[in-house]
Motif scaffolding. Sequence first.
Motif, short mmCIF file in Angstrom:
data_model
loop_
_atom_site.label_atom_id
_atom_site.label_comp_id
_atom_site.label_asym_id
_atom_site.label_seq_id
_atom_site.Cartn_x
_atom_site.Cartn_y
_atom_site.Cartn_z
N ARG A 57 0.81 -1.22 0.00
CA ARG A 57 0.00 0.00 0.00
C ARG A 57 0.84 1.26 0.00
NH1 ARG A 57 -4.11 -0.96 4.92
NH2 ARG A 57 -5.48 -2.49 3.97
N ILE A 58 2.14 1.11 0.28
CA ILE A 58 3.02 2.28 0.39
C ILE A 58 4.25 2.01 -0.47
CG2 ILE A 58 4.57 3.53 1.98
CD1 ILE A 58 1.94 4.07 2.99
N ASN A 67 0.79 6.23 -1.76
CA ASN A 67 0.01 5.39 -0.85
C ASN A 67 -1.27 4.96 -1.53
OD1 ASN A 67 -2.68 6.31 0.51
ND2 ASN A 67 -1.50 8.21 0.21
N ILE A 69 -3.95 3.29 0.55
CA ILE A 69 -4.48 2.67 1.78
C ILE A 69 -5.93 2.22 1.58
CG2 ILE A 69 -4.86 2.99 4.27
CD1 ILE A 69 -1.88 3.24 3.31
#
Length: 319
Positions: A57-58, A67, A69
């Motif tokens: 996610r990063i 990102n 998220i």
Amino acid sequence: MLQTTLGSLELDNPVLSASGTFGSGWEGRQFSDLGHVGALVSKTVTVLPRPGNPAPRIWETPSGMLNSIGLENKGVDYFVRETLPKMRELAASGRKDGRNGPRIVINIGGESIDDFVTLAERFCREGVHALEVNLSCPNVQEGKLLFSTDPRLTEQAVRAVKKVATVPVFAKLSPNVTDVVAIAKGAEQGGADGLTAINTLIGMAIDWRKGKTILGRGIGGLSGPAIKPVALRMVYQLAAAVRLPIVGVGGVRSADDVLEFVCAGASAVQVGTAMFTDPALMVRIVDEIAGKLAAAGTTIRELRGAAHRASAPAAGCAR
Ligand code: SIN
């Protein structure tokens, strides 16, 4: 010297955390005295829990990070029960010596206008100080940015929230549009008390050896120093075009960065990605801007928008 206002919201200073980069602030309290910041902005809260997007996610990029998220959070009931009391404790810790202490700003996210309204009603009942309406997350709804790319939907969402809100409402705008002013005007028409500019720029990372995108969902939002010039330009442009107070955000790493945003027209500034590497940064910036303003013989209020008064308006930024 450092006091600033966002509509009716009075802040001890213009330094705020950026949503999603500092949780609720609770874990960050071990690194500095958060009683000194202007406001703490929560990670986006949604009505129901969200598991978020698949990993990774990063992803670190030159001068920034991506990102994706996907607004992971445990939903409003959990937040009100477990997280909000901690934010209240942090806020109370700063309410002394005539200071307001950090204001509690809750960032709310929804897939429908009803979601935003439900959250606004709930958080106003809970006595938070302001709401930031996240119209601009690029990591949900297949990156469609439903609300923040359409002035009419922005206006409708803000108007619906304003109808029930008893605290100031800030609309968080996306940079992923051709004309951010048109969207901001939608928010203004809807009755927003302020704008937060900007959310992340949609980006992507690729592993060519594997022949695939790196982030679990392919695209993500770019933040960090790489986007500061874009954020500064948009804040400048918005300050020239709308009457609302603006919260600048994008790539802030220093007191000078904060003051640049103020000069562009921001009334307050959020610090985000830089806190992943230096969680004490916000409080240090508060101390440093006091020294820099004193040395320059000015205040936040005097400096606000100075770039508009000093230089010829750039194309597309005319007042
Ligand atoms: C995310 O949770 O994916 C980021 C939130 C945002 O960019 O608004």
